[in-house]
Enzyme design. Structure first.
Site, PDB file in Angstrom:
ATOM      1  N   HIS A  84      37.166 -42.714 -34.851  1.00 40.97           N
ATOM      2  CA  HIS A  84      36.009 -43.474 -35.317  1.00 40.97           C
ATOM      3  C   HIS A  84      34.857 -42.549 -35.709  1.00 40.97           C
ATOM      4  O   HIS A  84      34.203 -42.759 -36.735  1.00 40.97           O
ATOM      5  CB  HIS A  84      35.572 -44.436 -34.206  1.00 40.97           C
ATOM      6  CG  HIS A  84      34.480 -45.376 -34.602  1.00 40.97           C
ATOM      7  ND1 HIS A  84      34.687 -46.462 -35.414  1.00 40.97           N
ATOM      8  CD2 HIS A  84      33.159 -45.392 -34.283  1.00 40.97           C
ATOM      9  CE1 HIS A  84      33.544 -47.110 -35.585  1.00 40.97           C
ATOM     10  NE2 HIS A  84      32.606 -46.483 -34.910  1.00 40.97           N
ATOM     11  N   ASP A 104      26.568 -44.560 -27.353  1.00 35.84           N
ATOM     12  CA  ASP A 104      26.631 -45.247 -28.632  1.00 35.84           C
ATOM     13  C   ASP A 104      25.343 -45.094 -29.429  1.00 35.84           C
ATOM     14  O   ASP A 104      24.326 -45.659 -29.067  1.00 35.84           O
ATOM     15  CB  ASP A 104      26.903 -46.729 -28.367  1.00 35.84           C
ATOM     16  CG  ASP A 104      27.365 -47.455 -29.597  1.00 35.84           C
ATOM     17  OD1 ASP A 104      27.129 -46.964 -30.694  1.00 35.84           O
ATOM     18  OD2 ASP A 104      27.961 -48.526 -29.443  1.00 35.84           O
TER      19      ASP A 104
END
Length: 452
Positions: A360, A264
């Protein structure tokens, strides 16, 4: 969690944006987490000539190399001798500077976010006195010293542990202090998003404080000191606790993972990039806001719950389709390694895009959003389990930008219209805060606003 391209390099600087709920959190390598600012630099306590947090104890140096099975034996055999403060504890961030601490530093292992509302009857005078107290406390604690008054000794044996304390002002602060004319246009309330399920009691606030450290007791000590300093001037509105992987916990430096198991923050903007300051900080020439915000930034704070039971019921392949990157190493589904540019046009034999149109990572890419950039620097959180057994866990999303109307808002609007990740996350709290530039020596944070 926005990936502004879901996961690619590492640090508060990257160029594509890691994948995580809402605007993609910060991806930083572990080396960046542990490489803070300044080693040593401990303060003195009460004329004794010794730092308040001098030693870690016998476990400091030896505990790092002991395996789980040998830990007890190692403690038993360790001689009762002074050991050097481990690098984890001795690393120090600086309070005074061009920018406030806690923005460009690497991810920290422990964090606390807390918002305050000024007490009834408190105004500009009381706010100035409070920021003066807070700044004094922050400077001392970040140097590894005790608080000036009523120190709790919670972190007596620790070093600075990369402690950072950051202060910001909410939209309502300016009404309460009679400073409405000094309120920046960029602090206008965020628009409503269809995916929001916001708890107003845990959103916004007059004042916001971010605390980060690489030691949990050091972070809690700072939180307690800040809360005590508030005295009768301000009351806690909400408070949240977060964590990240500890520096040195992996065999090699790598981008952090969130609670979904995804790397991330791969494409976070990097401080080394020539336009980094322009995208993250308010210019000092007054061209983009009031003079008191020079070298400051805007923090969007979102508590994003991850629906982990639903997410973990997906196959790894299905999770990768939602994100647009491989779970194992963060590489784009179009091929390559974590840092390989995503090929948005690559198709399979049936003519379907390899990276799905609602992935995403595709939606949040800066080059798909007019260059919108945010420096994501989040914490994960876990607040127990609901009555149905589902975990209350997710991301304390924090992103920094020079202008949230050009950074966070356009990306979140696009996510709102069709992000595959949206059915696995829930935005439950939100805040926007103006964070002024760093305090010069002899100043307190916000002095140019409150005394200007």
């Amino acid at each position: 969690m926005t990936d502004q391209s879901a996961t690619e390099a590492t640090v508060p600087g990257q160029t594509d944006a890691g994948h995580s709920p809402s605007c993609e959190p910060s991806g930083q390598t572990e080396s960046e987490q542990s490489g803070r600012t300044e080693q040593g630099g401990q303060g003195q306590q009460g004329g004794q000539g010794v730092s308040r947090r001098k030693l870690l104890g016998t476990a400091g140096a030896t505990g790092i190399v002991l395996g789980a099975a040998g830990a007890a034996a190692g403690h038993a055999a360790a001689p009762a001798q002074a050991t050097p403060l481990a690098s984890l504890g001795s690393t120090r961030a600086m309070f005074h500077g061009k920018h406030q601490p806690g923005i460009t530093e690497g991810l920290q292992a422990r964090g606390h976010l807390v918002a305050f509302d000024l007490a009834p009857g408190a105004g500009r005078k009381e706010a100035a006195a409070l920021l003066r107290r807070w700044s004094t406390t922050a400077e001392r604690l970040m140097a590894g010293e005790a608080a000036a008054h009523g120190d709790t000794d919670v972190a007596r044996d620790a070093g600075p542990s990369s402690l950072t304390i950051t202060f910001g002002f909410g939209h309502s602060f300016f009404d309460r202090t009679g400073l409405v004319k000094q309120r920046p246009a960029s602090l206008d309330p965020l628009p409503d998003f269809s995916s929001d399920r916001l708890d107003k009691a845990r959103s916004n606030g007059d004042l916001w404080v971010q605390i980060g450290a690489d030691d949990a007791l050091v972070a809690f000590h700072a939180l307690r000191a800040i809360q005590k300093d508030a005295g009768s001037a301000a009351r806690v509105r909400w408070q949240m606790n977060g964590f990240n992987r500890s520096p040195g916990a992996t065999t090699h430096p790598m981008t952090a993972r969130n609670l979904m198991g995804q790397l991330d923050g791969t494409r976070n903007p990097k401080p080394a990039e020539p336009d980094f300051d322009k995208r993250i900080f308010v210019p000092a020439d007054g061209s983009k806001g009031p003079a008191w915000m020079a070298n400051g930034s805007y923090a969007v704070v979102r508590r994003i719950r991850m629906l982990l039971d639903d997410w973990e019921n997906l196959s790894v392949r299905a999770q990768e389709q939602v994100i647009g990157r491989r779970k194992s190493d963060g590489a784009p589904l179009s091929g390559g390694t974590e840092t390989t540019a995503m090929d948005l046009e690559k198709a399979d034999a049936q003519g379907d895009y390899i990276v799905p149109v609602n992935a995403h990572a595709r939606i949040t890419r800066p080059d798909q959003n007019g260059g919108s950039a945010m420096l994501r620097r989040p914490f994960s959180y876990h607040d127990g389990f609901g009555a149905d057994g589902t975990p209350d866990a997710g991301l304390l999303f924090i992103c920094w930008q020079a202008d949230p109307l050009r950074g966070f808002v356009p990306v979140q609007r696009k996510l709102d219209r069709g992000d595959a990740l949206s059915q696995y996350i829930r935005h439950e709290a939100s805040g926007l805060f103006a964070v002024p530039g760093g305090a010069a020596r002899g100043e307190y944070v916000g002095q140019r606003l409150l005394e200007g």
